[in-house]
Design an enzyme around this catalytic site. Structure first.
Site, PDB file in Angstrom:
ATOM      1  N   CYS A   8       5.951   9.834   2.061  1.00 33.86           N
ATOM      2  CA  CYS A   8       5.415   9.330   0.798  1.00 33.86           C
ATOM      3  C   CYS A   8       5.690   7.823   0.776  1.00 33.86           C
ATOM      4  O   CYS A   8       6.279   7.281   1.704  1.00 33.86           O
ATOM      5  CB  CYS A   8       6.109  10.036  -0.366  1.00 33.86           C
ATOM      6  SG  CYS A   8       5.194   9.972  -1.916  1.00 33.86           S
ATOM      7  N   CYS A  80       0.997  11.479  -0.521  1.00 31.41           N
ATOM      8  CA  CYS A  80       0.356  10.530  -1.438  1.00 31.41           C
ATOM      9  C   CYS A  80      -0.659   9.706  -0.651  1.00 31.41           C
ATOM     10  O   CYS A  80      -0.487   9.460   0.540  1.00 31.41           O
ATOM     11  CB  CYS A  80       1.375   9.640  -2.153  1.00 31.41           C
ATOM     12  SG  CYS A  80       2.142   8.371  -1.163  1.00 31.41           S
ATOM     13  N   CYS A  87       0.373   4.463   6.492  1.00 34.64           N
ATOM     14  CA  CYS A  87       1.380   5.059   7.363  1.00 34.64           C
ATOM     15  C   CYS A  87       1.519   4.259   8.655  1.00 34.64           C
ATOM     16  O   CYS A  87       0.528   3.986   9.329  1.00 34.64           O
ATOM     17  CB  CYS A  87       0.991   6.500   7.683  1.00 34.64           C
ATOM     18  SG  CYS A  87       2.196   7.356   8.706  1.00 34.64           S
TER      19      CYS A  87
END
Length: 138
Positions: A8, A80, A87
């Site tokens: 997240c 999320c 990422c």
């Protein structure tokens, strides 16, 4: 044993709840890790709403994804949209990458009752998703 990473943005709320439920449902079938692309500390309201469902996550820590560079993950789950879009590269070559956006209850404004309801709604959605994930994949 499988290695599962829940990712997240700040590793304070949604990923922490998911880690708690994945540990609960997976038992000894997987090592569950959670991390963020940032670290914001453990959200006290997330701890409280999990405790209402008899899961104690107060011992969890807010970790940065870079702490797990050496772990070969079987599953990487983003919870999320921001983490999914931002990422960093995680070198687990064979990892199955899954994404399920959950609304961030820590962003809800309103009365304490409205905020608690948002945390409970997100918690229940995460719980159902994690139980299905474990049943389908572990």
């Amino acid at each position: 044993m499988k290695n599962v990473l829940v990712l997240c943005t700040g590793n304070s709320c949604r990923s922490q709840m998911a880690q708690g439920y994945l540990e609960h449902f997976a038992k000894e079938r997987a090592n569950i890790y959670s991390a963020g692309i940032e670290t914001h500390g453990l959200n006290k309201k997330a701890v409280a709403i999990m405790k209402e469902d008899r899961l104690d996550i107060s011992h969890h820590t807010s970790n940065h994804v870079d702490e797990y560079k050496e772990v070969e993950f079987d599953f990487i789950i983003t919870v999320c949209d921001h983490a999914n879009e931002n990422c960093p590269f995680i070198p687990s070559k064979n990892a199955v990458r899954l994404h399920q956006n959950f609304k961030d209850p820590s962003k809800v404004e309103g009365s304490e009752e409205e905020i608690k309801k948002a945390f409970k709604t997100t918690r229940n959605e995460i719980k159902a998703w994690c139980e299905k994930f474990v049943n389908d994949n572990l």
